[in-house]
Design a protein around this motif. Structure first.
Motif, mmCIF file in Angstrom:
data_model
loop_
_atom_site.group_PDB
_atom_site.id
_atom_site.type_symbol
_atom_site.label_atom_id
_atom_site.label_comp_id
_atom_site.label_asym_id
_atom_site.label_seq_id
_atom_site.Cartn_x
_atom_site.Cartn_y
_atom_site.Cartn_z
ATOM 1 N N THR A 1 -31.163 43.048 -20.204
ATOM 2 C CA THR A 1 -32.041 43.062 -21.377
ATOM 3 C C THR A 1 -32.824 41.763 -21.480
ATOM 4 O O THR A 1 -34.013 41.752 -21.824
ATOM 5 C CB THR A 1 -31.214 43.275 -22.651
ATOM 6 N N PHE A 2 -32.161 40.665 -21.170
ATOM 7 C CA PHE A 2 -32.806 39.355 -21.203
ATOM 8 C C PHE A 2 -33.969 39.295 -20.212
ATOM 9 O O PHE A 2 -35.059 38.826 -20.540
ATOM 10 C CB PHE A 2 -31.777 38.275 -20.882
ATOM 11 N N ILE A 3 -33.765 39.797 -19.007
ATOM 12 C CA ILE A 3 -34.816 39.802 -17.991
ATOM 13 C C ILE A 3 -36.000 40.642 -18.457
ATOM 14 O O ILE A 3 -37.168 40.264 -18.277
ATOM 15 C CB ILE A 3 -34.276 40.327 -16.643
ATOM 16 N N THR A 4 -35.722 41.778 -19.067
ATOM 17 C CA THR A 4 -36.800 42.617 -19.605
ATOM 18 C C THR A 4 -37.619 41.852 -20.632
ATOM 19 O O THR A 4 -38.853 41.933 -20.660
ATOM 20 C CB THR A 4 -36.215 43.895 -20.234
ATOM 21 N N GLY A 5 -36.935 41.079 -21.461
ATOM 22 C CA GLY A 5 -37.631 40.291 -22.466
ATOM 23 C C GLY A 5 -38.538 39.234 -21.870
ATOM 24 O O GLY A 5 -39.606 38.935 -22.415
ATOM 25 N N LEU B 1 -42.665 37.825 -22.567
ATOM 26 C CA LEU B 1 -42.862 36.497 -23.142
ATOM 27 C C LEU B 1 -44.033 35.815 -22.437
ATOM 28 O O LEU B 1 -43.895 35.286 -21.335
ATOM 29 C CB LEU B 1 -41.571 35.680 -22.972
ATOM 30 N N LYS B 2 -45.189 35.811 -23.085
ATOM 31 C CA LYS B 2 -46.415 35.417 -22.407
ATOM 32 C C LYS B 2 -46.488 33.922 -22.101
ATOM 33 O O LYS B 2 -47.267 33.500 -21.241
ATOM 34 C CB LYS B 2 -47.626 35.852 -23.227
ATOM 35 N N ASN B 3 -45.703 33.102 -22.788
ATOM 36 C CA ASN B 3 -45.719 31.673 -22.473
ATOM 37 C C ASN B 3 -44.506 31.268 -21.634
ATOM 38 O O ASN B 3 -44.166 30.093 -21.537
ATOM 39 C CB ASN B 3 -45.802 30.815 -23.740
ATOM 40 N N PHE B 4 -43.876 32.249 -20.997
ATOM 41 C CA PHE B 4 -42.782 31.978 -20.068
ATOM 42 C C PHE B 4 -43.348 31.817 -18.668
ATOM 43 O O PHE B 4 -44.024 32.701 -18.151
ATOM 44 C CB PHE B 4 -41.770 33.139 -20.104
ATOM 45 N N ILE C 1 -37.171 32.017 -10.598
ATOM 46 C CA ILE C 1 -38.149 33.093 -10.747
ATOM 47 C C ILE C 1 -39.398 32.550 -11.442
ATOM 48 O O ILE C 1 -39.354 31.532 -12.119
ATOM 49 C CB ILE C 1 -37.588 34.295 -11.553
ATOM 50 N N ARG C 2 -40.509 33.234 -11.237
ATOM 51 C CA ARG C 2 -41.722 32.910 -11.984
ATOM 52 C C ARG C 2 -42.314 34.201 -12.538
ATOM 53 O O ARG C 2 -42.114 35.289 -11.990
ATOM 54 C CB ARG C 2 -42.733 32.173 -11.120
ATOM 55 N N ARG C 3 -43.043 34.063 -13.619
ATOM 56 C CA ARG C 3 -43.735 35.205 -14.232
ATOM 57 C C ARG C 3 -45.220 35.072 -13.968
ATOM 58 O O ARG C 3 -45.842 34.076 -14.335
ATOM 59 C CB ARG C 3 -43.484 35.237 -15.740
ATOM 60 N N GLY D 1 -47.072 39.884 -16.010
ATOM 61 C CA GLY D 1 -45.688 40.143 -16.385
ATOM 62 C C GLY D 1 -44.769 40.401 -15.213
ATOM 63 O O GLY D 1 -43.568 40.601 -15.401
ATOM 64 N N CYS D 2 -45.304 40.400 -13.991
ATOM 65 C CA CYS D 2 -44.491 40.625 -12.796
ATOM 66 C C CYS D 2 -43.595 39.404 -12.545
ATOM 67 O O CYS D 2 -44.056 38.268 -12.608
ATOM 68 C CB CYS D 2 -45.409 40.865 -11.602
ATOM 69 N N LEU D 3 -42.316 39.662 -12.284
ATOM 70 C CA LEU D 3 -41.366 38.591 -12.017
ATOM 71 C C LEU D 3 -41.075 38.512 -10.522
ATOM 72 O O LEU D 3 -40.694 39.501 -9.897
ATOM 73 C CB LEU D 3 -40.062 38.830 -12.783
ATOM 74 N N ILE D 4 -41.248 37.322 -9.952
ATOM 75 C CA ILE D 4 -41.051 37.081 -8.521
ATOM 76 C C ILE D 4 -39.944 36.051 -8.358
ATOM 77 O O ILE D 4 -39.901 35.052 -9.083
ATOM 78 C CB ILE D 4 -42.352 36.575 -7.873
ATOM 79 N N GLY D 5 -39.047 36.279 -7.403
ATOM 80 C CA GLY D 5 -37.917 35.373 -7.224
ATOM 81 C C GLY D 5 -37.793 34.837 -5.816
ATOM 82 O O GLY D 5 -38.155 35.506 -4.841
ATOM 83 N N THR D 6 -37.269 33.625 -5.711
ATOM 84 C CA THR D 6 -36.976 33.034 -4.412
ATOM 85 C C THR D 6 -35.591 32.394 -4.466
ATOM 86 O O THR D 6 -34.949 32.350 -5.508
ATOM 87 C CB THR D 6 -38.046 32.007 -3.994
ATOM 88 N N MET D 7 -35.143 31.887 -3.333
ATOM 89 C CA MET D 7 -33.824 31.250 -3.235
ATOM 90 C C MET D 7 -33.961 29.916 -2.511
ATOM 91 O O MET D 7 -34.393 29.883 -1.356
ATOM 92 C CB MET D 7 -32.845 32.164 -2.498
#
Length: 241
Positions: free
Chosen positions: A29-33, A37-40, A73-75, A79-85
């Motif tokens: 649910t947190f990830i969906t939020g 969040l436009k300033n995230f 992760i970045r937004r 609103g697309c969330l992209i992740g790296t490691m």
């Protein structure tokens, strides 16, 4: 650490890092939020959410896809969330900066979660001679070993410790050590079979494992250099440049 770097760059206020504590149950649910969040701009992901994050976001970098986990992760604007490691490269960079050599080293890695997986692939990439992976759940250690072996078929990878085993570097890639009553991830007796003991736990910086290793006269590496080596890369990935 992040806010100090932002301050040094003169952009603290334009960007700021805030701590957010989220339970595993509420994490989807947190990830969906975060999408709304436009300033995230992005987030650093810590244990125990690194593997879960990889299954909840929209896109993974090749590094994150190989490891199966995400630690930043970045937004994007849509609103697309992209992740790296970056845990693995950060860990190796921290070791090298301290004067330790991964290439040709015989390494014991304890753990098979997100951070440990990233470290396993980075150690293989940087030319360790052999890698032994231990985990409380043998199936997870075996699965990680197979994945590393598939990516680096010429590397000696195992899950078995022999009675005569000796390691140049032993790594705690688990969360054991964060709590005062945690068991040692590497037994007192086996610490003597390792030249360097490295921990990924950041707080406390001097874990019980590292204290025991120091008491035995072993070289030690705390978890802080791993994070420090990553931080500039993390901020860049999140767009805070």
């Amino acid at each position: 650490m992040a806010n100090t770097l932002l301050g040094e760059r003169g952009i603290l206020g334009v960007f700021v890092m805030l701590p957010m504590q989220v339970s595993a149950e509420d994490f989807p649910t947190f990830i969906t939020g975060l999408r709304a969040l436009k300033n995230f701009g992005g987030a650093v992901v810590s244990m125990p959410h690194k593997i879960a994050t990889a299954n909840l976001i929209d896109e993974l970098t090749p590094e994150a896809r190989l490891v199966g986990a995400v630690n930043v992760i970045r937004r994007n604007g849509d609103g697309c969330l992209i992740g790296t490691m970056l845990d693995g490269e950060g860990f190796v960079s921290g070791l090298v900066a301290a004067g330790h050599c991964v290439k040709g080293a015989r390494i014991l890695l304890v753990g098979a979660g997100g951070a440990a997986s990233a470290i396993a692939f980075a150690l293989a990439k940087h030319g360790c001679a052999s890698l032994c992976i231990q985990n409380r759940t043998l199936d997870r250690a075996s699965a990680l070993s197979e994945r590393v072996r598939h990516a680096y078929p010429h590397l000696e990878v195992s899950t078995a410790i022999q009675a005569t085993s000796h390691y140049d570097i032993a790594v705690n890639g688990t969360s054991l050590g964060m709590k005062a009553d945690d068991d040692l991830p590497i037994s007192k007796s086996f610490i003597g079979c390792c030249d360097l003991i490295a921990d990924c736990v950041i707080a406390p910086e001097m874990t019980k494992l590292l204290q025991e290793a120091a008491n035995q006269g072993k070289a030690i590496q705390t978890g802080v250099p791993m994070l420090a080596a990553q931080m500039a890369l993390m901020l860049a990935f999140m767009g805070a440049e």
